[in-house]
Scaffold this motif. Sequence first.
Motif, mmCIF file in Angstrom:
data_model
loop_
_atom_site.group_PDB
_atom_site.id
_atom_site.type_symbol
_atom_site.label_atom_id
_atom_site.label_comp_id
_atom_site.label_asym_id
_atom_site.label_seq_id
_atom_site.Cartn_x
_atom_site.Cartn_y
_atom_site.Cartn_z
ATOM 1 N N GLU A 119 -13.468 -1.705 -93.741
ATOM 2 C CA GLU A 119 -13.158 -2.086 -92.367
ATOM 3 C C GLU A 119 -14.198 -1.509 -91.425
ATOM 4 N N PRO A 120 -14.550 -2.221 -90.341
ATOM 5 C CA PRO A 120 -15.464 -1.657 -89.361
ATOM 6 C C PRO A 120 -14.861 -0.397 -88.760
ATOM 7 N N ALA A 121 -15.706 0.530 -88.446
ATOM 8 C CA ALA A 121 -15.236 1.749 -87.800
ATOM 9 C C ALA A 121 -14.628 1.402 -86.465
ATOM 10 N N PRO A 122 -13.650 2.194 -85.994
ATOM 11 C CA PRO A 122 -12.995 1.889 -84.734
ATOM 12 C C PRO A 122 -13.973 1.741 -83.577
ATOM 13 N N ASP A 123 -15.073 2.506 -83.570
ATOM 14 C CA ASP A 123 -16.005 2.425 -82.454
ATOM 15 C C ASP A 123 -16.734 1.103 -82.426
ATOM 16 N N ALA A 124 -16.708 0.339 -83.575
ATOM 17 C CA ALA A 124 -17.399 -0.939 -83.611
ATOM 18 C C ALA A 124 -16.646 -2.002 -82.846
ATOM 19 N N HIS A 125 -15.406 -1.761 -82.497
ATOM 20 C CA HIS A 125 -14.596 -2.730 -81.778
ATOM 21 C C HIS A 125 -14.714 -2.493 -80.278
ATOM 22 N N PRO A 126 -14.587 -3.556 -79.503
ATOM 23 C CA PRO A 126 -14.750 -3.411 -78.050
ATOM 24 C C PRO A 126 -13.643 -2.560 -77.447
ATOM 25 N N HIS A 127 -13.992 -1.866 -76.390
ATOM 26 C CA HIS A 127 -13.027 -1.063 -75.658
ATOM 27 C C HIS A 127 -12.760 -1.704 -74.303
ATOM 28 N N LEU A 128 -11.578 -1.477 -73.786
ATOM 29 C CA LEU A 128 -11.178 -2.060 -72.509
ATOM 30 C C LEU A 128 -11.604 -1.146 -71.379
ATOM 31 N N ALA A 179 -9.333 -10.237 -76.026
ATOM 32 C CA ALA A 179 -8.061 -10.127 -76.741
ATOM 33 C C ALA A 179 -8.010 -8.885 -77.622
ATOM 34 N N LEU A 180 -9.083 -8.629 -78.375
ATOM 35 C CA LEU A 180 -9.067 -7.499 -79.290
ATOM 36 C C LEU A 180 -9.009 -6.175 -78.538
ATOM 37 N N ALA A 181 -9.785 -6.066 -77.454
ATOM 38 C CA ALA A 181 -9.782 -4.833 -76.662
ATOM 39 C C ALA A 181 -8.421 -4.597 -76.027
ATOM 40 N N LEU A 182 -7.786 -5.652 -75.544
ATOM 41 C CA LEU A 182 -6.459 -5.527 -74.939
ATOM 42 C C LEU A 182 -5.419 -5.129 -75.988
ATOM 43 N N ALA A 183 -5.468 -5.788 -77.150
ATOM 44 C CA ALA A 183 -4.446 -5.576 -78.177
ATOM 45 C C ALA A 183 -4.466 -4.160 -78.716
ATOM 46 N N THR A 184 -5.628 -3.510 -78.727
ATOM 47 C CA THR A 184 -5.738 -2.177 -79.329
ATOM 48 C C THR A 184 -5.759 -1.060 -78.289
ATOM 49 N N ASN A 185 -5.444 -1.405 -77.044
ATOM 50 C CA ASN A 185 -5.292 -0.411 -75.986
ATOM 51 C C ASN A 185 -3.807 -0.292 -75.682
ATOM 52 N N ARG A 186 -3.288 0.927 -75.552
ATOM 53 C CA ARG A 186 -1.835 1.079 -75.405
ATOM 54 C C ARG A 186 -1.303 0.336 -74.176
ATOM 55 N N ALA A 187 -1.885 0.579 -73.014
ATOM 56 C CA ALA A 187 -1.424 -0.108 -71.807
ATOM 57 C C ALA A 187 -1.731 -1.599 -71.893
ATOM 58 N N PHE A 211 -7.368 -5.154 -89.058
ATOM 59 C CA PHE A 211 -7.472 -4.049 -88.108
ATOM 60 C C PHE A 211 -6.332 -4.085 -87.087
ATOM 61 N N VAL A 212 -6.042 -5.290 -86.552
ATOM 62 C CA VAL A 212 -4.998 -5.418 -85.532
ATOM 63 C C VAL A 212 -3.620 -5.158 -86.134
ATOM 64 N N ALA A 213 -3.351 -5.723 -87.308
ATOM 65 C CA ALA A 213 -2.027 -5.590 -87.934
ATOM 66 C C ALA A 213 -1.704 -4.149 -88.300
ATOM 67 N N CYS A 214 -2.726 -3.359 -88.576
ATOM 68 C CA CYS A 214 -2.491 -1.976 -88.988
ATOM 69 C C CYS A 214 -2.801 -0.988 -87.873
ATOM 70 N N HIS A 215 -2.964 -1.512 -86.658
ATOM 71 C CA HIS A 215 -3.206 -0.660 -85.484
ATOM 72 C C HIS A 215 -1.873 -0.394 -84.797
ATOM 73 N N ARG A 216 -1.645 0.811 -84.333
ATOM 74 C CA ARG A 216 -0.338 1.176 -83.773
ATOM 75 C C ARG A 216 0.010 0.365 -82.525
ATOM 76 N N CYS A 217 -0.990 -0.146 -81.805
ATOM 77 C CA CYS A 217 -0.725 -0.993 -80.640
ATOM 78 C C CYS A 217 -0.881 -2.476 -80.978
#
Length: 634
Positions: free
Chosen positions: A48-57, A97-105, A135-141
């Motif tokens: 899996e790509p490292a978490p930092d490889a995914h966009p941040h919000l 979408a990915l940045a939103l989905a993996t950010n708690r708020a 990545f999304v399915a196994c992410h807590r948010c």
Amino acid sequence: MGLVPRSPHQAGRRFPAGGKRGRGAKGSGRPPPGRQRQPCPPPDGRSEPAPDAHPHLSPEALGYFRRALSALKEVPETGEERELMVHNVLKEVEAQALALATNRAGSEMLQELLGFSPLKPLCRVWAALRPNLRFVACHRCGVHVLQSALLQLPRLLGNPAEEEEEEDGKDGPLETLEELGLGLAAEVCDDFLFYCGDTHGSFVVRTLLQVLGGTLLESERARHRGSQLPEAQRAPSRECKATDFEVPETFLNCLQNLSSCFLKDIAVFITDKISSFCLQVALQILHRKLPQFCAHLCNAVMGYLSSRNSSADGSPLLLFLRDQTSSRLLEQVLLVSEPPRLQSLFEDHFQGQLQTLAAHPIANFPLQRFLDAITTPELLSPVFEELSPALEAVLAQGHSGVVIALVEACHRVGIHQAQVLQLLLEAFHCAEPSSRQVACVPLFATLMTYEVYYGLAEEEGAVPAEHQVEMATARDLGEVTVLGSLLLQHLLHFSSPGIILRSLGALTGPQLLTLAQSPAGSHVLDAVLTSPSVTRKQCRRVLKTLKGQYVALACSRHGSRVLDAIWSGAALGARKEIAAELGARNQELIRDPFGHHVARNVALTTFLKRREAWEQQQGTVAKRRRALNSILED
């Protein structure tokens, strides 16, 4: 406390109110889950790509979506303005979408946005998340965003207004919602064991099973809504209510294909805590939609368990009944089993072991579900014969749920009702002398024996004292337990609830008021009002004690609900008495947060100012009720 053989007049005890269903509940024998699961590496050497490889919000983007969601809530629910705003906001969501989905708020806001998304914007957001499914399915948010997307299918599937024209996405034609659902199922199926075993991914699997089967389980929806709460605050319900909706035939075929994945690694799904939840949900869905395949899965589970090494005291199944993970799965297997299977399970595994199971801190729970599933006299009779002698011992060990389940089975099947009531009177030490029987309701409600409830110190072997009415009327009603309330409700639905009704009628006005104001006790009075075994005359005899207590009843959260139920079934004469008592303290009722609803229901203002119009109105209502009852009876 331990139980020793006692004489008929052994000193009293307080029965622990055990039998809680929650994981880690006090006295349940099940420790809280709290298991730390190590991440499972993807198969086939994939990484899996490292978490930092995914966009941040960015804070700016987060602020925009927060303002947009707030503005949407202020716009009327229908109209072009809202529709245009939703499309514009979800267009921006698609890009992030990915940045939103993996950010708690951001995840919480996206879940709300999906709740009123039209079909095509939802499909575009789903398609944007799909390349990063693992990545999304196994992410807590992210997992909660995927669940929310899946839970929109009942609302949007087959919506003709949304399917008139196709749109092209970035990579070609936009997939339909059905195609997206089937595609998600295919990807989960390819790596089924991983998703089921992941703490977060298992939520996606369980929601997917429900959507494919066209059945949403109330317990799972509550679990999703409370997913951010501490585990101790989320206890699974004893019975799962379900909501059905239409799904295409392809979904049911896919459900069977997905469920067949359980058979490949059945041992894992029986013994692993997280994975086992997925199989439990699958059994509930299959039982409703594909019962033959459900039976096939049950056969696989029981075949595996029965093939293990035998325990020292009999069937190998007994070992799994005492295990906190596999016992939960067995509870579900028992609930979905047909009568012939239950009969064979009893004869092959349970017979001769019921008292041992009832005494065990874990095995008593699947025993309760076994009792819940019994529907035939042929099975209940030998079960009752074996289990009933240990009623007091089971209560003393805090496993009251077993006794409640046995009483409920007697009510459901319609046999052994007089015997179980007599055994309960003996267990609570109010069978002899017979004058004590009138005190059974307070004892059952509080799960206390006669001596404990009234604070008596009787020596072992001494002749039990007669019931003292003065002592009973002077004592306030003890705290009503949930299990005590359930016990009384089942007893009131027995074919002959006379002993319970006489005990209720012996309560003083303040005692009956306490019962009605209790969160658990109020349901006892509901049972009095709704039980087909309680005649109108018997009901009036019990409820007449509340005269003089109506205002206090109306100004109580639970008491006001009881008063509404009494009012609904009352004749015109009784309604006049209630309204007159309430009218004397009208201002107090109006100022009370619960009382003013009762005053409105009773039409108290009309009663006080225009009595004749009020009587005419109530007479019309009574006629309508009689007409409706006659239709229902026909």
